[in-house]
Scaffold this active site. Structure first.
Site, PDB file in Angstrom:
ATOM      1  N   ILE A   1      24.122 -13.787   8.264  1.00 52.73           N
ATOM      2  CA  ILE A   1      24.616 -14.934   9.026  1.00 52.73           C
ATOM      3  C   ILE A   1      26.067 -14.730   9.463  1.00 52.73           C
ATOM      4  CG2 ILE A   1      25.417 -17.319   8.604  1.00 52.73           C
ATOM      5  CD1 ILE A   1      22.569 -17.306   9.469  1.00 52.73           C
TER       6      ILE A   1
ATOM      7  N   ALA B   1      18.562 -13.065  11.301  1.00 53.52           N
ATOM      8  CA  ALA B   1      19.640 -13.167  10.311  1.00 53.52           C
ATOM      9  C   ALA B   1      19.277 -14.095   9.161  1.00 53.52           C
ATOM     10  CB  ALA B   1      20.912 -13.690  10.978  1.00 53.52           C
ATOM     11  N   CYS B   2      19.780 -13.740   7.960  1.00 56.22           N
ATOM     12  CA  CYS B   2      19.694 -14.664   6.825  1.00 56.22           C
ATOM     13  C   CYS B   2      21.023 -14.575   6.079  1.00 56.22           C
ATOM     14  CB  CYS B   2      18.528 -14.322   5.906  1.00 56.22           C
ATOM     15  SG  CYS B   2      18.656 -12.750   5.067  1.00 56.22           S
ATOM     16  N   GLY B   3      21.172 -15.330   5.015  1.00 53.33           N
ATOM     17  CA  GLY B   3      22.429 -15.382   4.290  1.00 53.33           C
ATOM     18  C   GLY B   3      22.983 -14.011   3.960  1.00 53.33           C
TER      19      GLY B   3
END
Lengths: 97, 158
Positions: A43, A7-9
């Protein structure tokens, strides 16, 4: 089959890089591709999806306790400590080489 | 057609905040038709919620970006900074990084463009190359270097 959630932003840019690095890294350790599956998300979605995964890797800040191991994926972006992180992922998931 | 555009490459720029660098690059992307009007506000908001500063050895780089819905055509806009500008570390809460190069990513497909992103990352992970990039004095010199780095991608982009 171990399931990894990256996951990332935004769930677009840095997670894309991390997914590829995890995949390449596990392959280079000699781990068969049928032993793991990698999915990608943002996220915001992690908490609701985590239950279905064995490991979460995030490139953004993430400190929530979600009952699943969480590793920071920054080394995949900076390339500093990337090999060690791959080994740690394999260990955490008990993936056999 | 080239993935990068000489009009979107800037050397030795002076800004006193990350908001101003982001605003400037987003405007250039918009003026040149790569992103929608909503892109600038969206990138600014996202940078505060999900910072994009990356420590890469001696220097730091930032890769501001946002959702693909705000983008018309994929490209990157690059600014090297005469004086460092503070961005937050994407992985460490509230850690300040002195950023010398900003690579704004405009991605028009949902899951990023793996090859473009890989080139961006290999660029910033190569310390020697990175130092060369931030020391160029003319936009043209920086553009030529980047053009070479990204040229192998040119035929794969729409």
């Amino acid at each position: 089959m171990k399931k990894i959630l990256v996951a990332c932003g935004a769930g677009v840019v840095t997670s894309t890089i991390a997914v590829n690095k995890v995949d390449e890294g596990l392959k280079s350790l000699g781990i068969a591709p049928d032993q793991y599956k990698i999915d990608q998300t943002s996220i915001a979605q992690v908490a609701s999806l985590a239950e279905g995964y064995d490991l979460v890797i995030t490139t953004a800040q993430y400190t929530n306790d979600i009952g699943v191991p969480v590793l920071n994926g920054l080394p995949f972006l900076t390339n500093i400590g990337a090999d060690e992180l791959i080994k740690k992922i394999a260990q955490t998931l008990e993936l056999a080489q | 057609m080239s993935i990068i555009n000489a009009k979107l490459i800037f050397t030795h720029m002076q800004f006193n905040s990350r908001q101003k660098v982001i605003g400037y690059l987003a405007k250039q992307l918009s003026v040149n038709g790569y992103v929608r009007d909503s892109f600038e506000k969206s990138v600014l908001e996202r940078e505060e919620r999900f910072p994009t500063g990356l420590p890469v050895g001696k220097y730091a780089v930032a890769i501001p970006h946002t959702d693909w819905q705000h983008v018309k055509q994929s490209t990157i806009a690059v600014a090297t900074l005469a004086e460092p500008v503070v961005f937050h570390n994407m992985a460490v809460k509230d850690e300040n990084l002195a950023v010398r190069m900003v690579i704004m990513l405009a991605m028009s497909v949902p899951h990023g463009q793996v090859k473009l992103l890989s080139e961006v990352m290999s660029l910033v992970q190569d310390q020697g190359h990175f130092e060369r990039l931030i020391n160029y004095q003319s936009n043209e010199a920086l553009y030529k270097d980047l053009e070479q780095q990204f040229s192998k991608l040119n035929f794969e982009q729409s």
